[in-house]
Design an enzyme around this catalytic site. Structure first.
Site: not given
Ligand SMILES: Nc1nc2ncn(CCNC(CO)CO)c2c(=O)[nH]1
Length: 295
Positions: A33, A70, A92, A94-95, A122, A225-226, A249, A263
């Site tokens: 991201s 994406h 990912h 989760y997909e 991200a 998540m990656s 965040n 998201h």
């Molecule tokens: N607390 C938290 N903040 C995050 N910001 C981005 N991601 C990575 C996951 N990104 C997902 C959902 O945005 C899309 O791949 C995360 C996460 O897994 N946890």
């Protein structure tokens, strides 16, 4: 099958790509991201000269991205004169893809000659000193999903990729991390660049407060998540690896906050940092390549 594609199947995919482009990339970049996985304009791929784009759906045996926005395509070309391939849009867990399928592009990169993987993502900032918009150089990871046995190397090993029991103690190349800190200073962004431990959860839900407190206790600085499984596959086939997280965040580790991770803020922070990221990663590609040439 749970055992993943055979070496021969992946060679088929590699040969397809080698026939579609004359670019012979030495560095592969997985765009998370903020790096162009969600939109084309302003992404890292914009810096790639003479780009040759191949949508995932045209590539035999490739999965297709299902995450909103994406853009699933490989972009071949040069970054600062270095032949690269960028993955715009990653797969990912989760997909619904098994981990070995999420990592398939990494093995294909290896088969077309890529020696270095730059994995960007991200992530939520767990370290209290981190701010939204910071960049974290990944020093090491905790393979939380692997603790439950969910590992991209699960099943029979093919020695043509790598050993049955690969070491992971030097996963994130030390020389690259030194270069990344130097480049951060040169670019004047050392005030937002950190270095820490990343962990990957399966998702798609974001974490509970109790889960975040547990991760914090075990020394995690950023959660996503990656990346972890992609790095394991890259190290298994002896690629050098550099990881970079965009902190999108601040993880909430107390019960008296009502702000929820979402998201949209991930995308917003990606947009905010995309020029900085584009410039930083482009410079890293150049410096990693010249460092490898010198070694
Ligand atoms: N607390 C938290 N903040 C995050 N910001 C981005 N991601 C990575 C996951 N990104 C997902 C959902 O945005 C899309 O791949 C995360 C996460 O897994 N946890």
């Amino acid at each position: 099958s749970s055992k993943g594609y055979s070496y021969e199947t992946l060679v088929e995919t590699a040969n397809f790509l080698l026939s579609r482009t004359s670019v012979r990339p030495r560095i592969g970049v997985i765009c998370g991201s903020g790096m162009g996985s969600y939109w084309k304009e302003g992404s890292l791929a914009e810096n790639i000269t003479d780009p040759e784009c191949i949508p995932y759906e045209e590539i035999p045996n490739f999965p297709v991205s299902t995450v909103e926005g994406h853009h699933g395509r490989l972009v071949f070309g040069k970054l600062e004169g270095v032949p690269v391939v960028a993955m715009q849009g990653r797969f990912h867990y989760y997909e619904g893809y098994p981990l070995w399928k999420c990592c398939l592009p990494v093995r294909v990169m290896k088969l077309i000659g890529v020696q270095t993987l730059i994995a960007t993502n991200a992530a939520g900032g767990l370290n209290p000193n981190y701010k939204v918009g910071d960049l974290m150089i990944v020093r090491d990871h905790i393979n939380m999903m692997g603790f439950a046995g969910n590992n991209p190397l699960h099943g029979p090993n093919d020695e043509r990729f790598g050993p049955r029991f690969p070491p992971m103690n030097k996963a994130y190349n030390l020389e690259y991390r030194k270069i990344a800190k130097e480049v951060a200073k040169e670019q004047g962004i050392d005030n937002i660049v950190r270095e820490g431990v990343y962990t990957c959860l399966g998702g798609p839900n974001f974490e509970t407060v109790a889960e975040l407190n547990m991760l914090k206790m075990v020394g995690v600085d950023a959660v996503g998540m990656s990346t972890v499984h992609e790095v394991i596959i890259a190290r298994h086939c002896d690629m050098k690896v550099f990881g970079l997280s965009l902190i999108t965040n601040e993880c909430v580790t107390s019960y008296d906050h009502d702000s929820e991770a979402n998201h949209e803020e991930v995308l917003d922070v990606g947009r905010m940092r995309q020029d900085t990221l584009r410039q930083y990663v482009s410079r890293l590609v150049q410096r990693f390549a010249s460092s490898d040439d010198a070694s």
